[in-house]
Design an enzyme around this catalytic site. Structure first.
Site, PDB file in Angstrom:
ATOM      1  N   ASP A  79      74.595  28.804  13.572  1.00 34.46           N
ATOM      2  CA  ASP A  79      74.630  30.275  13.550  1.00 34.46           C
ATOM      3  C   ASP A  79      75.899  30.848  12.944  1.00 34.46           C
ATOM      4  OD1 ASP A  79      76.173  29.445  15.721  1.00 34.46           O
ATOM      5  OD2 ASP A  79      75.015  30.545  17.212  1.00 34.46           O
ATOM      6  N   HIS A 126      74.703  23.051  18.922  1.00 40.60           N
ATOM      7  CA  HIS A 126      75.058  22.088  19.970  1.00 40.60           C
ATOM      8  C   HIS A 126      73.927  21.721  20.926  1.00 40.60           C
ATOM      9  CE1 HIS A 126      78.986  23.199  18.526  1.00 40.60           C
ATOM     10  NE2 HIS A 126      78.984  24.362  19.143  1.00 40.60           N
TER      11      HIS A 126
END
Length: 489
Positions: A237, A79
């Site tokens: 991730d 993000h």
């Protein structure tokens, strides 16, 4: 052959060297600073990521036969917004996933554009941490910087660019930008128009296991590596951690107990829950996944131990907890607001139910249980979509606690499998590099051959029944106090 996984985290970059048979040869890490220039802001300098990654690579490769290194890939914090000018220079510090400045832009997207349209365009609604509201924030607050933007990138993709010269991203990380049509795995023209960006400003999208390029000559020379080393796109991730725990294919589940907490469910089919309480993202295995993300998980326990009790001896504190399923103290683990399933940046950590006989152990237990209950909130939404899960893998720092794993197994009433390898995103990234280099035919094949479960924590029917009653009470607390949170700012 050797494969390198680079896990670009929030506080440090962790680098892993893996042999083709899955054996981990070496792991190293380098820290870098995090900046909070205003309350609620969270930034980093992309140059710090690059410098520390290069330094870490030098240590990782020291003493090995560098000619045998075949591929590099990434897992990374999602993000974050990195913006480059026409000379590919960073315009301003990167705005990170845990930055809360975009509440006005977030409200604009959800309320004015509308959640229904956002879901139609991207399969998700807006959250303050997502990339699209960050772009709007720069447009509204730093118009001079917005006008200079030539490329919009994500954190790990900036590293890939520095290594290869290619502006790239992958489907899993792009899914968390609110600019990506997840179902069709391409950029959303409607969202680009809403945010005032052109598709040319966005990176080319790859599957996570696809090669984006090879090392630039000067990078290869600096590291002593062949210029033929392939660089794969990598993954966000959580998707990389899912690969690293074998959570690929249909109906697999992984719980991550890191700084934040996630429940990750892989699926062959695209699916969206009616309230968009879970993220619907593309997965690194070529398919899809649902994910519930809570902003504070193991960090709740760290806060309680380090800042409130004032101890680093977590084991001793947990050893005093003996009566599971009978605690009358509850904890809402919303220390940084909450994402899934409430999407409420105003939510706050809350203890409730204390009496004069409440003990220190009761409070510690409430913190561990509160995180487990909050994970179950997302788990229940997945079940409402008809997804049946009877076991999950687990990773992250909090997963080192046997007690916490036992609590989670019984709160969710599922078997909790402990993978042999705990390296999560870095290991998953190395596996993606191996697939890109044709060491394995697919991500699923690699996972089947490389990943082993070394322990399973099974729920106890009597204890699970007690936690069923406790969860029924827990899930009433947030709706009851929700209106207060907005007034406590």
């Amino acid at each position: 052959m050797y494969y390198i996984g680079i896990d670009l985290g929030t506080s440090a970059v962790k680098l892993l060297l893996m042999e083709g048979n899955g054996k981990i040869v070496r792991v190293t890490s380098r820290e870098y600073p995090l900046y909070f220039p205003h309350p609620g802001w969270s930034q980093q300098n992309p140059e710090d990521w690059y410098k520390q990654s290069m330094d870490g690579l030098c240590e990782l490769l020291d003493g090995i036969d560098k000619s045998q290194v075949a591929g590099i890939s990434f897992g990374g914090q999602m993000h974050g917004l990195v913006v480059l000018d026409e000379n590919d220079q960073v315009i301003r510090p990167a705005i990170l996933w845990n930055d809360g400045r975009t509440f006005r832009e977030n409200d604009y997207l959800n309320q004015v554009i509308g959640k229904e349209k956002l879901s139609e365009y991207t399969a998700n609604i807006s959250f303050t941490g997502f990339t699209a509201p960050k772009i709007l924030w720069i447009k509204n607050n730093e118009p001079e910087n917005f006008a200079r933007i030539k490329k919009i990138m994500l954190p790990k993709d900036y590293l890939a660019y520095r290594l290869t010269g290619v502006h790239c991203t992958d489907v899993s990380d792009a899914s968390g930008m609110l600019l990506f049509d997840v179902k069709n795995r391409c950029w959303s023209e409607e969202m680009c128009e809403i945010c005032g960006v052109h598709k040319e400003q966005l990176a080319k999208v790859y599957e996570s296991y696809e090669t984006v390029g090879t090392l630039l000559p000067e990078i290869a020379q600096n590291l002593g590596l062949p210029e033929t080393v392939k660089v794969a796109a990598g993954a966000g991730d959580n998707a990389a951690a899912a690969v690293g725990t074998g959570t690929v294919g249909n109906g697999q589940c992984n719980i991550s107990l890191g700084t934040s907490g996630t429940i990750f469910i892989s699926s062959d089919q695209f699916a969206v829950d009616k309230n968009n309480a879970l993220h619907a993202f593309a997965h690194a295995d070529g398919h899809y996944h649902l994910m519930g993300c809570m902003l504070s998980a193991a960090s709740c326990n760290k806060w309680w131990m380090d800042e409130i009790i004032g101890t680093k001896d977590y084991g001793t504190e947990q050893a005093a907890i003996t009566k599971l399923g009978e605690n009358h103290v509850y904890f809402l683990p919303y220390l940084m607001g909450e994402r899934s399933p409430h999407n409420d940046p105003d939510a706050r950590g809350t203890f409730i139910g204390m009496t004069m006989d409440t003990s220190r152990a009761d409070m510690t237990q409430a913190v561990l249980e509160g995180v487990a209950f909050a994970l179950r909130d997302s788990f229940e939404i997945a079940k409402s979509l008809g997804i049946q899960i009877d076991r999950t893998k687990i990773c992250g720092g909090g997963a080192k606690s046997l007690l916490w794993k036992k609590i989670i197994a019984n709160v969710l009433n599922v078997k909790v499998d402990v993978p042999e390898t705990e390296e999560g995103p870095g290991y998953g990234a190395a596996i993606l590099a191996a697939v890109a280099c044709s060491e394995y035919a697919s991500v699923e094949e690699a996972a089947q051959k490389l990943l082993k479960v070394v322990d399973t924590v099974e729920p106890d029917a009597e204890l699970a029944a007690k936690y069923e009653e406790r969860y029924a009470q827990f899930k009433q607390i947030y709706p009851t106090v929700k209106e207060l949170f907005g007034k406590l700012k």
